[in-house]
Structures are given as C-alpha cells and as structure tokens.
Motif scaffolding. Structure first.
Motif, PDB file in Angstrom:
ATOM      1  N   TRP A  85      38.450 -24.783  27.968  1.00 23.82           N
ATOM      2  CA  TRP A  85      38.739 -25.949  27.424  1.00 23.82           C
ATOM      3  C   TRP A  85      38.181 -27.288  27.657  1.00 23.82           C
ATOM      4  CZ3 TRP A  85      42.731 -26.176  24.237  1.00 23.82           C
ATOM      5  CH2 TRP A  85      43.541 -24.600  24.013  1.00 23.82           C
ATOM      6  N   LEU A  86      37.594 -27.297  28.867  1.00 25.58           N
ATOM      7  CA  LEU A  86      36.868 -28.421  29.407  1.00 25.58           C
ATOM      8  C   LEU A  86      35.379 -28.603  28.590  1.00 25.58           C
ATOM      9  CD1 LEU A  86      35.995 -30.578  31.476  1.00 25.58           C
ATOM     10  CD2 LEU A  86      35.204 -28.858  33.349  1.00 25.58           C
ATOM     11  N   MET A  87      34.628 -27.290  28.302  1.00 26.48           N
ATOM     12  CA  MET A  87      33.559 -27.439  27.496  1.00 26.48           C
ATOM     13  C   MET A  87      33.997 -27.725  25.990  1.00 26.48           C
ATOM     14  SD  MET A  87      30.454 -24.603  26.795  1.00 26.48           S
ATOM     15  CE  MET A  87      31.278 -23.732  25.457  1.00 26.48           C
ATOM     16  N   GLY A  88      34.946 -27.386  25.642  1.00 26.34           N
ATOM     17  CA  GLY A  88      35.672 -27.695  24.379  1.00 26.34           C
ATOM     18  C   GLY A  88      35.813 -29.155  24.182  1.00 26.34           C
ATOM     19  N   LEU A  89      36.316 -29.715  25.161  1.00 26.92           N
ATOM     20  CA  LEU A  89      36.730 -31.045  25.098  1.00 26.92           C
ATOM     21  C   LEU A  89      35.369 -31.836  25.111  1.00 26.92           C
ATOM     22  CD1 LEU A  89      38.690 -33.215  25.201  1.00 26.92           C
ATOM     23  CD2 LEU A  89      38.622 -33.307  27.636  1.00 26.92           C
ATOM     24  N   GLN A 139      31.283 -24.661  31.325  1.00 30.53           N
ATOM     25  CA  GLN A 139      31.906 -23.326  30.793  1.00 30.53           C
ATOM     26  C   GLN A 139      32.488 -22.536  32.210  1.00 30.53           C
ATOM     27  OE1 GLN A 139      29.619 -20.585  28.456  1.00 30.53           O
ATOM     28  NE2 GLN A 139      31.481 -20.337  27.175  1.00 30.53           N
ATOM     29  N   GLN A 140      31.570 -22.447  33.190  1.00 31.34           N
ATOM     30  CA  GLN A 140      31.967 -21.703  34.452  1.00 31.34           C
ATOM     31  C   GLN A 140      32.939 -22.178  35.377  1.00 31.34           C
ATOM     32  OE1 GLN A 140      28.068 -21.667  35.895  1.00 31.34           O
ATOM     33  NE2 GLN A 140      27.187 -20.234  34.185  1.00 31.34           N
ATOM     34  N   GLN A 141      33.528 -23.468  34.957  1.00 27.20           N
ATOM     35  CA  GLN A 141      34.309 -24.062  35.928  1.00 27.20           C
ATOM     36  C   GLN A 141      35.900 -23.442  35.559  1.00 27.20           C
ATOM     37  OE1 GLN A 141      33.131 -26.067  38.344  1.00 27.20           O
ATOM     38  NE2 GLN A 141      31.169 -25.451  37.161  1.00 27.20           N
ATOM     39  N   PRO A 142      36.750 -23.851  36.436  1.00 24.41           N
ATOM     40  CA  PRO A 142      38.298 -23.410  36.169  1.00 24.41           C
ATOM     41  C   PRO A 142      38.533 -24.142  34.746  1.00 24.41           C
ATOM     42  CG  PRO A 142      38.052 -24.034  38.440  1.00 24.41           C
ATOM     43  CD  PRO A 142      36.658 -24.132  37.680  1.00 24.41           C
ATOM     44  N   TYR A 143      39.211 -23.153  33.900  1.00 26.00           N
ATOM     45  CA  TYR A 143      39.707 -23.621  32.613  1.00 26.00           C
ATOM     46  C   TYR A 143      38.217 -24.297  31.795  1.00 26.00           C
ATOM     47  CZ  TYR A 143      44.104 -24.010  34.806  1.00 26.00           C
ATOM     48  OH  TYR A 143      45.326 -23.734  35.380  1.00 26.00           O
ATOM     49  N   ALA A 180      28.886 -25.824  20.331  1.00 21.62           N
ATOM     50  CA  ALA A 180      29.448 -25.705  21.669  1.00 21.62           C
ATOM     51  C   ALA A 180      30.602 -25.546  21.599  1.00 21.62           C
ATOM     52  CB  ALA A 180      28.944 -26.775  22.604  1.00 21.62           C
ATOM     53  N   PHE A 181      31.646 -26.088  20.720  1.00 26.10           N
ATOM     54  CA  PHE A 181      33.026 -25.931  20.748  1.00 26.10           C
ATOM     55  C   PHE A 181      33.465 -24.631  19.902  1.00 26.10           C
ATOM     56  CE2 PHE A 181      36.946 -26.486  18.304  1.00 26.10           C
ATOM     57  CZ  PHE A 181      37.735 -26.985  19.033  1.00 26.10           C
ATOM     58  N   GLN A 182      32.427 -23.824  19.402  1.00 24.87           N
ATOM     59  CA  GLN A 182      32.652 -22.581  18.825  1.00 24.87           C
ATOM     60  C   GLN A 182      32.613 -21.899  19.576  1.00 24.87           C
ATOM     61  OE1 GLN A 182      29.928 -22.750  15.235  1.00 24.87           O
ATOM     62  NE2 GLN A 182      31.540 -22.851  13.970  1.00 24.87           N
ATOM     63  N   ALA A 183      31.497 -22.010  20.422  1.00 28.83           N
ATOM     64  CA  ALA A 183      31.214 -21.181  21.753  1.00 28.83           C
ATOM     65  C   ALA A 183      32.263 -21.246  22.785  1.00 28.83           C
ATOM     66  CB  ALA A 183      29.917 -21.357  22.276  1.00 28.83           C
ATOM     67  N   ALA A 184      33.159 -22.225  23.006  1.00 29.70           N
ATOM     68  CA  ALA A 184      33.930 -22.223  23.954  1.00 29.70           C
ATOM     69  C   ALA A 184      34.997 -21.466  23.803  1.00 29.70           C
ATOM     70  CB  ALA A 184      34.558 -23.899  24.216  1.00 29.70           C
ATOM     71  N   PHE A 185      35.467 -21.320  22.549  1.00 28.11           N
ATOM     72  CA  PHE A 185      36.556 -20.376  22.065  1.00 28.11           C
ATOM     73  C   PHE A 185      36.201 -19.107  21.323  1.00 28.11           C
ATOM     74  CE2 PHE A 185      37.824 -24.808  22.188  1.00 28.11           C
ATOM     75  CZ  PHE A 185      38.726 -24.715  23.459  1.00 28.11           C
ATOM     76  N   ASN A 186      34.973 -18.728  21.514  1.00 26.97           N
ATOM     77  CA  ASN A 186      34.398 -17.432  20.980  1.00 26.97           C
ATOM     78  C   ASN A 186      34.605 -17.281  19.492  1.00 26.97           C
ATOM     79  OD1 ASN A 186      33.628 -16.353  23.610  1.00 26.97           O
ATOM     80  ND2 ASN A 186      35.702 -15.854  23.915  1.00 26.97           N
ATOM     81  N   TRP A 187      34.314 -18.522  18.905  1.00 29.76           N
ATOM     82  CA  TRP A 187      34.509 -18.541  17.494  1.00 29.76           C
ATOM     83  C   TRP A 187      33.033 -18.494  16.768  1.00 29.76           C
ATOM     84  CZ3 TRP A 187      38.412 -23.222  17.391  1.00 29.76           C
ATOM     85  CH2 TRP A 187      39.470 -23.042  17.699  1.00 29.76           C
ATOM     86  N   GLY A 188      32.197 -17.853  17.263  1.00 30.59           N
ATOM     87  CA  GLY A 188      30.767 -17.573  16.734  1.00 30.59           C
ATOM     88  C   GLY A 188      29.758 -18.570  16.808  1.00 30.59           C
ATOM     89  N   GLY A 189      29.964 -19.612  17.832  1.00 29.04           N
ATOM     90  CA  GLY A 189      28.897 -20.550  17.955  1.00 29.04           C
ATOM     91  C   GLY A 189      28.135 -20.188  19.195  1.00 29.04           C
ATOM     92  N   ARG A 190      27.324 -21.048  19.692  1.00 32.14           N
ATOM     93  CA  ARG A 190      26.566 -20.735  20.791  1.00 32.14           C
ATOM     94  C   ARG A 190      26.283 -22.110  21.710  1.00 32.14           C
ATOM     95  NH1 ARG A 190      20.678 -20.752  19.823  1.00 32.14           N
ATOM     96  NH2 ARG A 190      20.300 -21.494  17.762  1.00 32.14           N
ATOM     97  N   ILE A 191      25.954 -22.078  23.000  1.00 32.08           N
ATOM     98  CA  ILE A 191      25.727 -23.189  23.621  1.00 32.08           C
ATOM     99  C   ILE A 191      24.063 -23.397  23.451  1.00 32.08           C
ATOM    100  CG2 ILE A 191      25.621 -24.280  25.988  1.00 32.08           C
ATOM    101  CD1 ILE A 191      27.986 -22.357  26.723  1.00 32.08           C
ATOM    102  N   THR A 192      23.676 -24.514  22.958  1.00 30.69           N
ATOM    103  CA  THR A 192      22.482 -24.844  22.884  1.00 30.69           C
ATOM    104  C   THR A 192      22.129 -26.392  22.861  1.00 30.69           C
ATOM    105  OG1 THR A 192      20.451 -24.722  21.430  1.00 30.69           O
ATOM    106  CG2 THR A 192      22.668 -25.174  20.477  1.00 30.69           C
ATOM    107  N   GLY A 193      21.026 -26.749  22.803  1.00 33.83           N
ATOM    108  CA  GLY A 193      20.445 -28.362  22.791  1.00 33.83           C
ATOM    109  C   GLY A 193      19.846 -28.527  21.426  1.00 33.83           C
ATOM    110  N   SER A 194      19.065 -29.633  21.532  1.00 28.95           N
ATOM    111  CA  SER A 194      18.513 -30.203  20.280  1.00 28.95           C
ATOM    112  C   SER A 194      17.779 -29.227  19.752  1.00 28.95           C
ATOM    113  CB  SER A 194      17.852 -31.429  20.558  1.00 28.95           C
ATOM    114  OG  SER A 194      18.664 -32.553  21.145  1.00 28.95           O
ATOM    115  N   LYS A 195      16.841 -28.363  20.388  1.00 26.10           N
ATOM    116  CA  LYS A 195      16.082 -27.410  19.642  1.00 26.10           C
ATOM    117  C   LYS A 195      16.862 -26.267  19.018  1.00 26.10           C
ATOM    118  CE  LYS A 195      12.179 -28.876  22.608  1.00 26.10           C
ATOM    119  NZ  LYS A 195      10.935 -28.315  23.579  1.00 26.10           N
TER     120      LYS A 195
END
Length: 277
Positions: A248-252, A241-245, A37-52
């Motif tokens: 940064w919020l998702m990265g935090l 991720q869809q909120q203002p900033y 999720a941190f990688q996805a937040a800043f477009n560093w190659g990750g993706r938003i996902t859960g446990s599976k």
C-alpha cells in the motif's frame, strides 16, 4: 531595428519550445515509472524500475523506438533549458549564495538528464550498451569513482546531504504551493487550477519522499565506503515495499510519481518560460 528584434526573439522562442517538449518528455518517464511501480505493488504485472527501465518499456511497445526517440530528443530539450537557467538566469532570481546554489543545481540537473537522454537514444540506435546496466549500477559506478578520490567519503556524503535537502525543499514547495507562481494560472479554468494544484502537491510530496530515501542511501554509502549501498528510484521504491503495509505504501508513492508526471505535463503547457535575459 525590427529585423534585429526578430533575430533576437527567434532563438528565444525555439528554446521555449524545446523546454516545453522537455517537460512533457520528463513527465512521460515519471508516469511510466509510477504505473509500473503501482502494478508491481499489487502483483498486477508491473515491475519496480527507474528512468532507464521506463525507456526499455517504451522501446518494447509498438513503434517503441520512434516514441523513445521523441522522449530522448525531448529530454535533450529539457537539458538545453536547464543550461539556459544555469548560465543566463532568465528568471532574474537573486544573485547571492542561494542564487548560485540554485543555478548550480540546474547545471547538475542538466548533466543528469543529458546522460538519460543519451541512454535513451543509444537504445533507439541499437547501441551494444543498451541492455547492460541499470540506473542503480550506473549510480554505484559513479559513487565508486567519487570514493576513489581524495576526501571521497566526504564528497559522496555531501551528495547524499544535497539530495536529502532537495527532498525537503520539494516538501516545502508542495506545502507552500510556490510552484503556482511559475504557472500561467489566468489561462486555466478555476477547476483546472484547483486540480492541477492538488495533483502537484501530491506529486511533489512523493517525489520529495523518494529523494530523501535516495539521499539516505548515498549517506550510508559514504559512511561505509561501500558504493553498493547507493541506490536510485528503483532502490527507494523497493525499500518502501519492504516496510509494513509495503504494498500500500509503495502503491501510494507510485500514484504520487504518476501525479508528479502529470504536474510536469501541466508545466509543459502552462509554465512561464522566458529564455531571453
């Protein structure tokens, strides 16, 4: 008499080892979810996902199936410990209504992680279902099943309220540092104790925020009688991720999930675990 004592202690020690293995496996899953999720937040190659999604990421690594097998077995160990907590009350918590609710939550947690462990092992052994469905879709199927029952909307709403309540209880644990009571602090150095407390508070706060958002989704699904509105960790992170900033919020929050995973690793090493009543 000594022989009887040994017979009774051995299963308890085995359960303790399973529990520690389980906390370690659970921590790995949260750290992977957080890193992706941190990688996805800043477009560093990750993706938003859960446990599976984290399971699939593990499986795609070198020796991935072996590593995922260890995670799956570890989660089964965590399941065993949750059921021991639910049925045997090894920590001798209160037996009133709050005690019953706590033990019921342990049982539900055991069921949830049992399903995740089975999913992980299905990937390892090449089950045809390993590439279909996500955490969100499976939860939506469960919500749809509940909605089809008598008083289904109330049932789903109750689940949502319970998840929100769990989130706020997690905030309370972070604020009060009650989690420290379950750790063998005497075995830590002062610096280890300080950093483990800071990391745990950050991780629990992020975990609580994600839980509150998930609970809100379930309440909305109940109000609209629409299972598609029910989301899990993946949906909660996407909402941030869809909120203002949002990046940064998702990265935090993603960093917080990594911290929560580290907190679980600390529990794997230092938690007080008493399998025998």
């Amino acid at each position: 008499m000594n022989a009887d004592r040994i017979v009774h202690e051995q299963p308890a020690k085995w359960i303790e080892r399973l529990a520690r293995f389980g906390y370690a496996a659970k921590g790995i899953v949260y750290m992977i979810v957080g890193v992706l999720a941190f990688q996805a937040a800043f477009n560093w190659g990750g993706r938003i996902t859960g446990s599976k999604g984290a399971f699939r990421t593990i499986a795609n690594q070198p020796f991935g199936n072996f590593l995922l097998f260890l995670v799956g077995v570890g989660l089964l160990g965590y399941v065993v410990w949750r059921f021991v907590e639910a049925f045997r009350d090894p920590e001798h918590r209160d037996s009133g209504l709050s005690g019953f609710a706590r033990r019921a939550s342990y049982f539900v947690s055991g069921l949830i992680y049992a399903s995740l462990a089975i999913f992980a092992l299905r990937i390892v052994f090449g089950s045809p279902s390993n590439s279909s469905g996500s955490g969100g879709s499976s939860s939506q199927q469960g919500v749809a099943t509940l909605l089809s029952q008598p008083f289904g909307q109330w049932l789903v709403g109750f689940v949502g309220v319970a998840i929100v309540a769990y989130g706020f209880y997690t905030f309370y644990k972070a604020y009060s540092t009650k989690f420290r009571r379950k750790l063998k602090l005497a075995q830590m150095s002062l610096k280890e104790e300080q950093w483990s407390t800071r990391i745990a508070r950050f991780g629990l706060t992020s975990k609580g925020l994600v839980s509150v958002i998930i609970g809100y989704f379930f309440i909305q699904a109940a109000r609209a009688s629409d299972p598609s509105q029910a989301q899990t960790t993946e949906g909660a992170l996407q909402t941030l991720q869809q909120q203002p900033y949002g990046a940064w919020l998702m990265g935090l929050v993603a960093l917080g999930l990594i911290a929560y995973g580290i907190h679980l690793e600390v529990q794997a090493r230092y938690r007080r675990i008493s399998p025998a009543r």
